[in-house]
Motif scaffolding. Structure first.
Motif, mmCIF file in Angstrom:
data_model
loop_
_atom_site.group_PDB
_atom_site.id
_atom_site.type_symbol
_atom_site.label_atom_id
_atom_site.label_comp_id
_atom_site.label_asym_id
_atom_site.label_seq_id
_atom_site.Cartn_x
_atom_site.Cartn_y
_atom_site.Cartn_z
ATOM 1 N N THR A 224 1.191 -1.250 -0.330
ATOM 2 C CA THR A 224 0.278 0.171 -0.315
ATOM 3 C C THR A 224 1.018 1.610 -0.122
ATOM 4 O O THR A 224 2.163 1.164 1.251
ATOM 5 N N PHE A 225 0.335 2.152 -0.705
ATOM 6 C CA PHE A 225 1.250 3.004 -0.662
ATOM 7 C C PHE A 225 0.189 4.334 -1.082
ATOM 8 O O PHE A 225 -0.310 4.720 -1.321
ATOM 9 N N ILE A 226 0.981 5.931 0.198
ATOM 10 C CA ILE A 226 -0.043 6.648 0.088
ATOM 11 C C ILE A 226 0.607 7.864 -0.208
ATOM 12 O O ILE A 226 1.772 8.111 0.524
ATOM 13 N N TYR A 227 0.511 9.065 -1.446
ATOM 14 C CA TYR A 227 1.725 10.187 -1.164
ATOM 15 C C TYR A 227 1.308 10.680 0.292
ATOM 16 O O TYR A 227 0.442 11.422 0.370
ATOM 17 N N PRO A 228 2.334 11.954 0.482
ATOM 18 C CA PRO A 228 2.669 12.924 1.731
ATOM 19 C C PRO A 228 0.718 13.733 1.166
ATOM 20 O O PRO A 228 1.216 14.214 0.010
ATOM 21 N N GLY A 229 0.585 13.634 2.490
ATOM 22 C CA GLY A 229 -1.320 14.939 2.790
ATOM 23 C C GLY A 229 -1.955 14.826 1.383
ATOM 24 O O GLY A 229 -2.841 14.502 1.677
ATOM 25 N N ALA A 230 -1.997 13.626 1.078
ATOM 26 C CA ALA A 230 -2.856 12.215 0.273
ATOM 27 C C ALA A 230 -4.020 11.616 0.551
ATOM 28 O O ALA A 230 -4.133 11.187 2.284
ATOM 29 N N THR A 231 -5.429 11.508 0.631
ATOM 30 C CA THR A 231 -6.258 11.188 1.739
ATOM 31 C C THR A 231 -6.971 9.371 0.671
ATOM 32 O O THR A 231 -7.258 8.386 1.656
ATOM 33 N N VAL A 232 -6.716 9.189 -0.661
ATOM 34 C CA VAL A 232 -6.785 7.996 -0.655
ATOM 35 C C VAL A 232 -5.570 7.035 -1.083
ATOM 36 O O VAL A 232 -5.046 7.758 -1.502
ATOM 37 N N PRO A 233 -5.233 6.176 -0.510
ATOM 38 C CA PRO A 233 -3.805 5.224 -1.535
ATOM 39 C C PRO A 233 -3.629 5.606 -2.922
ATOM 40 O O PRO A 233 -4.799 5.418 -3.527
ATOM 41 N N ALA A 234 -2.192 5.016 -3.358
ATOM 42 C CA ALA A 234 -1.784 5.597 -4.712
ATOM 43 C C ALA A 234 -1.979 3.950 -5.141
ATOM 44 O O ALA A 234 -2.522 3.555 -6.169
ATOM 45 N N LEU A 235 -1.761 3.371 -3.975
ATOM 46 C CA LEU A 235 -1.781 1.922 -4.217
ATOM 47 C C LEU A 235 -2.543 0.955 -2.977
ATOM 48 O O LEU A 235 -1.919 1.893 -2.043
#
Ligand SMILES: Nc1ncnc2c1ncn2[C@@H]1O[C@H](COP(=O)(O)OP(=O)(O)O)[C@@H](O)[C@H]1O
Ligand SMILES: [Mg+2]
Length: 276
Positions: free
Chosen positions: A8-19
């Motif tokens: 699982t990957f979430i960009y800093p500040g993002a609310t939904v995971p990119a993966l």
């Protein structure tokens, strides 16, 4: 093998995971295409493959080495070569040859070995006659081939092309893809082709469609003709050749095979015509 396990990957500040909870195994020597709409996580996935990004949960193993292990990162980056969409960001030196040598010098290889690898890499992408030229004088296609040569000189086992030909005209695009596929045949390098073009993706042995950071569908490109509705749900369409074969079949023309390229469709039609 590259193994992505529950990543699982979430960009800093993002609310939904990119993966999200991604599981994927990539075999040595395979030709895998990854497609899917904009923002579906393709580039994030690419960056996980060589440790440019690390998963927040789960892990990524390259030939058994964990990308979260700092001591393995240099080896991992050599094994997994990456070419991105914009070659200008990847070209660093004053001449074509020096640009290819750059990564090798960082490895501390002896000069004779560097020269050998530079010559070979330039030859394999057809730039051997432009070795002394400054990279900024190259065409877009030549720049992209140079970026590819720089990666090949590192002798990777896995080659990731993230929309690497997206900015090129169709002829240059085809040339680069042909070169990459020849390298795969000759050297057994695995090719991970990331593209939003279905026409390109169906050339792979295995195809993966991403949506919302998850694997939406995977299978053989030959099965994709049965997936029209699913593709539409991902904002994708059947490639022209496959759509044509499908409507020929619906019109009662009995194609013996499931063609995925113009040549195969032509051959299937030819066979039918010559039987009559
Ligand atoms: N550097 C970044 N910072 C924050 N969000 C990002 C960044 N890069 C990508 N994203 C977001 O992550 C998701 C996946 O993006 P990406 O992996 O680039 O998809 P694709 O390559 O399929 O277009 C998208 O929602 C995108 O907006
Ligand atoms: Mg992308």
């Amino acid at each position: 093998m590259i193994a992505i396990q529950g990543a699982t990957f979430i960009y800093p500040g993002a609310t939904v995971p990119a993966l999200e909870n991604l599981n994927l195994a990539i075999e040595p020597g395979e030709f895998l295409a990854i497609t899917g709409p904009n923002g579906s996580g393709k580039s994030t996935l690419a960056r996980l493959l060589n440790g440019l990004l690390r998963p927040l949960e789960g892990r990524v193993l390259v030939d058994g080495m964990d990308t979260s292990d700092d001591t393995a990162l240099i080896t991992i980056r050599r094994r997994v070569g990456m070419v991105f969409q914009d070659p200008d960001n990847q070209l660093v030196a004053a001449t074509v040859a020096e640009d290819v040598a750059f990564g090798l010098e960082n490895l501390g290889l002896p000069p004779a070995e560097i020269r050998k690898r530079v010559d070979l890499a330039l030859k394999s992408v057809g730039l051997e006659n432009l070795a002394a030229r400054p990279p900024h004088l190259l065409s877009g296609g030549q720049k992209q081939r140079l970026a590819l040569a720089g990666v090949l000189a590192m002798e990777p086992r896995y080659l990731v092309l993230d929309e690497a030909t997206a900015m090129l005209d169709p002829v240059a695009r085809e040339e680069i893809l042909e070169q990459v596929l020849r390298l795969r045949r000759e050297q057994g390098i695995a090719v991970i082709l990331i593209t939003h073009l279905m026409e390109e993706a169906i050339r792979a042995d295995r195809m993966l469609i991403m949506k919302f950071g998850r694997i939406f569908w995977q299978g053989s490109p030959r099965e994709i003709s049965h997936q029209e509705r699913l593709l539409a749900a991902a904002g994708l369409r059947l490639p022209a050749v496959i759509a044509l074969a499908k409507s020929l079949r619906q019109g009662g023309i009995k194609l013996a095979t499931n063609p995925v390229c113009v040549e195969e469709l032509a051959r299937a039609l030819w066979k039918l015509a010559s039987r009559e």
